[in-house]
Structure formats: structure tokens, C-alpha cells
Design an enzyme around this catalytic site. Structure first.
Site, mmCIF file in Angstrom:
data_model
loop_
_atom_site.group_PDB
_atom_site.id
_atom_site.type_symbol
_atom_site.label_atom_id
_atom_site.label_comp_id
_atom_site.label_asym_id
_atom_site.label_seq_id
_atom_site.Cartn_x
_atom_site.Cartn_y
_atom_site.Cartn_z
ATOM 1 N N GLY A 135 88.491 -46.972 41.781
ATOM 2 C CA GLY A 135 87.561 -47.989 41.319
ATOM 3 C C GLY A 135 87.731 -49.392 41.846
ATOM 4 O O GLY A 135 86.763 -50.130 41.960
ATOM 5 N N GLU A 179 93.059 -54.027 39.667
ATOM 6 C CA GLU A 179 92.454 -52.958 38.872
ATOM 7 C C GLU A 179 90.968 -53.235 38.698
ATOM 8 O O GLU A 179 90.556 -54.395 38.659
ATOM 9 C CB GLU A 179 93.159 -52.890 37.505
ATOM 10 C CG GLU A 179 92.633 -51.845 36.559
ATOM 11 C CD GLU A 179 92.833 -50.416 37.012
ATOM 12 O OE1 GLU A 179 92.306 -50.039 38.088
ATOM 13 O OE2 GLU A 179 93.490 -49.654 36.294
ATOM 14 N N ASP A 203 90.439 -51.508 29.785
ATOM 15 C CA ASP A 203 89.827 -51.349 28.470
ATOM 16 C C ASP A 203 90.905 -51.056 27.430
ATOM 17 O O ASP A 203 91.375 -51.968 26.785
ATOM 18 C CB ASP A 203 88.679 -50.341 28.478
ATOM 19 C CG ASP A 203 88.982 -49.074 29.253
ATOM 20 O OD1 ASP A 203 90.149 -48.655 29.321
ATOM 21 O OD2 ASP A 203 88.040 -48.482 29.779
ATOM 22 N N LYS A 240 87.855 -55.631 28.974
ATOM 23 C CA LYS A 240 87.202 -55.379 27.690
ATOM 24 C C LYS A 240 88.205 -55.658 26.563
ATOM 25 O O LYS A 240 88.872 -54.748 26.086
ATOM 26 C CB LYS A 240 86.755 -53.926 27.584
ATOM 27 C CG LYS A 240 85.673 -53.495 28.523
ATOM 28 C CD LYS A 240 85.360 -52.020 28.247
ATOM 29 C CE LYS A 240 84.289 -51.476 29.121
ATOM 30 N NZ LYS A 240 84.000 -50.054 28.804
ATOM 31 N N ILE A 292 79.975 -48.854 31.761
ATOM 32 C CA ILE A 292 79.341 -49.479 32.909
ATOM 33 C C ILE A 292 79.568 -48.664 34.173
ATOM 34 O O ILE A 292 80.469 -47.821 34.242
ATOM 35 C CB ILE A 292 79.847 -50.918 33.115
ATOM 36 C CG1 ILE A 292 81.365 -50.915 33.207
ATOM 37 C CG2 ILE A 292 79.364 -51.825 32.011
ATOM 38 C CD1 ILE A 292 81.939 -52.235 33.578
ATOM 39 N N ASP A 322 82.438 -45.767 38.396
ATOM 40 C CA ASP A 322 81.565 -44.604 38.538
ATOM 41 C C ASP A 322 81.244 -43.937 37.213
ATOM 42 O O ASP A 322 81.900 -44.170 36.201
ATOM 43 C CB ASP A 322 82.235 -43.572 39.447
ATOM 44 C CG ASP A 322 83.406 -42.881 38.772
ATOM 45 O OD1 ASP A 322 83.381 -41.644 38.671
ATOM 46 O OD2 ASP A 322 84.353 -43.568 38.344
#
Length: 187
Positions: A57, A111, A115, A143, A165, A171
Site C-alpha cells: 500500500g 506506511e 488504523d 485513523k 477507503i 486497495d
């Protein structure tokens, strides 16, 4: 090619079986990354930092961030195994790709999103035993409402609510990483 160009400007999109709406534009994302770069420059420009990009990511975040750093630094890419089957175990079992010695280096983990904090906590613990001079986290997204462990990133491009998201490296079932904007799932 035309379909991709249109995807980058749409306010609503479908990724596989889910509908998403525009949440952050590419310009907003890049502005957040610019701020992270300024803060990293302030803190580490004379320290030859070593950046560790967590795949898959964070590749877009790492690419755009590293281009803004005008001082000596290194970058490597790693993958983590923190799951069994389709569920996360909450701990990092293996780090793939880190062959460099980070002892006495100023390390920054790159990163895509933090979360719950489980993956980042596990990665930090694995890296601490390698005795870096310092260990920091730069995250594209954070988050705070989803955080379960005391893992606060040192640098954050954008703080967001606890929405699912996709886009800009993130993804949904392997799709949507190529989107320039970030989209949130529609209710």
C-alpha cells in the site's frame, strides 16, 4: 487508456462490487505529503535517514515523499506477514526484504494507513531489536478513532475518520491501488 483517465476525475466509482465516493483529491494528498517532507527535512536532513516502505500500500506515498527530500537518504521495500489465512493475527510474523543493517541508523517506516495499530506495533517491536539510533513512523493516513494500541505516527499526511477507503496505493481486494484520488465506501 481513456477509461483510466476518466477514473481519475470521477466523484463516484465502482471497485469490484462496492461503490465509493471521492474523499481526498490527489492535490490534497500531495499537500499532506509535502508537509510530511518538510517535517522530516527539519528533523532528519543531517542524519542520512533510512526509509522502510511497507508494501503493497505505501508505494505511491513513498514515491511522492522521497522525491521531495533533497538530502542523502536510503530507501528499501519490505513486505510483512501478519495474517493467517484471511484474518490478521495482530502480530507481525515475518519481515520480507529487509537485508540492510539498520543498527545506529535513523529509520523511518513509511506506511499507507494506520488504523488499529497492530501491524505497526508489531513491526516496531521487530525493528527495535536491530538497534536503530531512532525509529519513527510516517503514515499517509491515520485513523485515530480506530486505534487500539499506543502507536502514534510521528508524521501524518492526512488524519481521517474511520471509513473504508481505496485509492492512492490502498486497495479493495487487490483493486483500486492505481487511483490518484482516495475514495471512501458509500453507505
Amino acid at each position: 487508456m481513456r477509461l483510466i483517465a476518466n477514473l481519475h476525475t470521477m466523484t463516484e466509482i465502482w471497485v469490484k462490487d462496492k461503490k465509493f465516493s471521492l474523499f481526498l483529491s490527489e492535490n490534497e494528498i500531495l499537500e499532506g505529503i509535502k508537509n510530511v517532507a518538510q517535517n522530516i527535512r527539519r528533523d532528519l536532513k543531517d542524519k542520512d535517514p533510512f526509509f522502510i516502505c511497507v508494501l503493497n500500500g505505501a508505494f505511491m506515498f513513498a514515491s511522492d515523499l522521497i522525491k521531495q527530500l533533497d538530502f542523502p537518504c536510503e530507501l528499501c521495500f519490505i513486505r510483512l506477514q501478519s495474517y493467517v489465512g484471511t484474518k490478521t493475527g495482530g502480530t507481525v510474523k515475518e519481515i520480507y526484504g529487509l537485508i540492510e543493517d539498520i543498527e545506529n541508523r535513523h529509520v523511518v517506516i513509511l506506511e499507507d494507513i494506520i488504523d488499529t495499530g497492530h501491524t505497526m506495533y508489531g513491526l516496531k517491536e521487530k525493528l527495535k531489536v536491530k538497534k536503530p539510533a531512532s525509529l519513527r513512523i510516517a503514515s499517509l493516513l491515520f485513523k485515530p478513532d480506530a486505534l487500539q494500541l499506543a502507536v502514534k505516527p510521528d508524521y501524518v499526511a492526512v488524519e481521517i475518520p474511520n471509513n473504508f477507503i481505496v485509492g492512492y496505493g490502498l486497495d479493495y481486494e487487490g483493486h483500486g491501488r492505481n487511483l490518484r484520488n482516495i475514495y471512501k465506501i458509500c453507505d
